[in-house]
Design an enzyme around this catalytic site. Structure first.
Site, short mmCIF file in Angstrom:
data_model
loop_
_atom_site.label_atom_id
_atom_site.label_comp_id
_atom_site.label_asym_id
_atom_site.label_seq_id
_atom_site.Cartn_x
_atom_site.Cartn_y
_atom_site.Cartn_z
N GLU A 296 -36.71 45.12 -24.15
CA GLU A 296 -35.49 44.32 -24.18
C GLU A 296 -35.64 43.24 -23.11
O GLU A 296 -36.16 43.51 -22.02
CB GLU A 296 -34.26 45.19 -23.85
CG GLU A 296 -33.97 46.25 -24.88
CD GLU A 296 -33.60 45.66 -26.23
OE1 GLU A 296 -32.97 44.59 -26.27
OE2 GLU A 296 -33.96 46.27 -27.27
N SER B 151 -49.68 34.44 -11.23
CA SER B 151 -50.30 34.35 -12.56
C SER B 151 -51.63 33.60 -12.46
O SER B 151 -51.88 32.90 -11.47
CB SER B 151 -49.36 33.61 -13.52
OG SER B 151 -49.34 32.24 -13.20
N ASP C 181 -38.68 34.53 -10.79
CA ASP C 181 -38.72 33.07 -10.81
C ASP C 181 -37.58 32.46 -9.99
O ASP C 181 -36.49 33.03 -9.94
CB ASP C 181 -38.62 32.62 -12.28
CG ASP C 181 -39.17 31.23 -12.47
OD1 ASP C 181 -39.77 30.67 -11.52
OD2 ASP C 181 -39.01 30.68 -13.58
N GLY C 182 -37.85 31.29 -9.41
CA GLY C 182 -36.78 30.54 -8.75
C GLY C 182 -36.85 30.52 -7.23
O GLY C 182 -35.94 30.01 -6.58
N SER D 40 -44.12 33.66 -20.31
CA SER D 40 -45.15 33.07 -19.43
C SER D 40 -46.41 33.92 -19.26
O SER D 40 -46.85 34.16 -18.14
CB SER D 40 -44.56 32.75 -18.05
OG SER D 40 -43.50 31.85 -18.17
N TRP E 134 -34.63 28.00 -4.90
CA TRP E 134 -33.71 28.61 -3.92
C TRP E 134 -33.89 27.93 -2.56
O TRP E 134 -32.91 27.59 -1.89
CB TRP E 134 -34.02 30.11 -3.82
CG TRP E 134 -33.15 30.88 -2.88
CD1 TRP E 134 -31.99 31.52 -3.18
CD2 TRP E 134 -33.37 31.08 -1.47
NE1 TRP E 134 -31.47 32.11 -2.07
CE2 TRP E 134 -32.30 31.86 -0.99
CE3 TRP E 134 -34.37 30.68 -0.58
CZ2 TRP E 134 -32.19 32.26 0.33
CZ3 TRP E 134 -34.26 31.06 0.75
CH2 TRP E 134 -33.17 31.84 1.20
N GLU F 119 -52.26 31.07 -13.91
CA GLU F 119 -51.91 29.64 -13.89
C GLU F 119 -51.46 29.17 -12.50
O GLU F 119 -51.49 27.98 -12.20
CB GLU F 119 -50.78 29.34 -14.89
CG GLU F 119 -51.16 29.47 -16.36
CD GLU F 119 -51.35 30.92 -16.83
OE1 GLU F 119 -50.65 31.81 -16.31
OE2 GLU F 119 -52.23 31.15 -17.68
N ASN F 120 -51.03 30.11 -11.65
CA ASN F 120 -50.50 29.73 -10.34
C ASN F 120 -51.55 29.12 -9.40
O ASN F 120 -51.19 28.50 -8.39
CB ASN F 120 -49.83 30.92 -9.63
CG ASN F 120 -48.48 31.28 -10.21
OD1 ASN F 120 -48.04 32.42 -10.14
ND2 ASN F 120 -47.77 30.32 -10.80
C1 FPP Z 1 -41.90 32.23 -8.61
O1 FPP Z 1 -40.99 31.31 -8.04
C2 FPP Z 1 -42.46 33.14 -7.60
C3 FPP Z 1 -43.80 33.30 -7.30
C4 FPP Z 1 -44.88 32.57 -7.98
C5 FPP Z 1 -44.24 34.20 -6.23
C6 FPP Z 1 -43.53 35.51 -6.20
C7 FPP Z 1 -44.06 36.35 -5.11
C8 FPP Z 1 -43.32 37.10 -4.28
C9 FPP Z 1 -41.84 37.20 -4.34
C10 FPP Z 1 -44.02 37.93 -3.24
C11 FPP Z 1 -44.31 39.32 -3.73
C12 FPP Z 1 -45.13 40.05 -2.73
C13 FPP Z 1 -45.81 41.22 -2.95
C14 FPP Z 1 -46.70 41.76 -1.91
C15 FPP Z 1 -45.73 41.95 -4.18
P1 FPP Z 1 -41.35 29.76 -8.11
O2 FPP Z 1 -42.16 29.40 -6.94
O3 FPP Z 1 -41.99 29.49 -9.43
O4 FPP Z 1 -39.93 29.12 -8.04
P2 FPP Z 1 -39.47 27.76 -8.77
O5 FPP Z 1 -39.58 28.01 -10.25
O6 FPP Z 1 -38.07 27.61 -8.31
O7 FPP Z 1 -40.39 26.69 -8.30
#
Ligand code: FPP
Length: 251
Positions: free
Chosen positions: A216, A74, A29-30, A205, A34, A76-77
């Protein structure tokens, strides 16, 4: 042609090798925050998030952790803006294509959990290829939760068991925790010992609801793109200080 030097991470001396988690799960998350803090579009955070995940996967393998599961998307995404969803789908596809050779070289077995049938066809094909090609690799099991929802997974397991009962192939009293586990996407894999969530949110979530029963939980305020090997080291130190009783008393 230049060959990339192979990075090897040495296990820090203050970590006990015999008390490492066998399976680590991460809620990454984040990424958006960032990027926002740097005045960048959110997608830049996701891009950087991929680098963080690659480093963590290598580190887990080098430190002797047998499995890593990452929550990439997810159920939900889908509610995010269409441009971000499209970007993420294209990113998953590109990363899979680009990293396949490296996963083979580094002995990574990749698997996916979630409702994959709802993903773009081209991504499904890339997933199928990566899963098939890496199926005999043994360095580390890497599972990517994509279009994954814990409740949805439990409901589909219930449906599958109910169908067997309806057909007379199974008696309700034969349904045990072990049998139920076999009907989840994660059948045959060890439950996570440690769940790491970045960016300070104290929630799971809808992630691995069944499988995280005794994990843990480690939450850090660090945003996912900044979660480096030294942050992971801290998480493992915290894990090794925990007293895992699984509901029992200590002797
Ligand atoms: C959550 O941060 C992150 C995601 C929903 C996407 C994560 C996906 C990757 C890092 C890519 C992985 C790739 C592979 C091929 C496995 P956010 O967008 O919810 O951040 P925020 O809470 O700061 O808005």
């Amino acid at each position: 042609m230049t060959t990339k030097p192979v990075v090897r991470y040495a296990l820090p001396a203050d970590l006990q090798p015999d008390r490492l988690p066998q399976h680590v799960a991460v809620i990454m998350d984040g990424n958006g925050r960032w990027a926002k803090r740097r005045g960048l579009p959110r997608i830049m955070g996701h891009r950087r998030g991929v680098d963080t995940l690659k480093t963590l996967l290598r580190c887990c393998r080098d430190w002797g952790i047998r499995a890593l599961t990452a929550y990439a998307f997810s159920t939900e995404n889908w509610g995010r803006p269409i441009e971000e969803v499209d970007f993420l789908m294209a990113l998953f596809e590109r990363v899979l294509r680009q990293e396949l050779m490296e996963m083979m070289a580094e002995d990574v077995r990749i698997r996916f959990v979630g409702n994959l049938a709802a993903l773009p066809l081209s991504l499904q094909e890339e997933i199928e290829l990566a899963v098939t090609e890496t199926k005999d690799n043994q360095g580390i099991n890497f599972t990517v939760a994509t279009n994954y929802g814990g409740r949805q997974e439990i409901v589909q397991a219930c449906r599958s068991l109910a169908t067997q009962v309806q057909r007379g192939e199974l008696k309700p009293e034969e349904i045990t925790e072990d049998l139920f586990s076999q009907h989840l996407y994660t059948a045959d894999s060890h439950d996570p010992d440690l769940l790491i969530r970045t960016s300070g949110e104290m929630r799971i979530s809808n992630f691995l609801l069944w499988q995280l029963a005794y994990a843990e939980i480690y939450v850090t305020d660090t945003l996912w793109p900044d979660f480096d090997t030294s942050e992971f080291h801290h998480a493992l130190l915290a894990y090794q200080q925990r007293d895992r009783r699984f509901g029992k008393l200590n002797s």
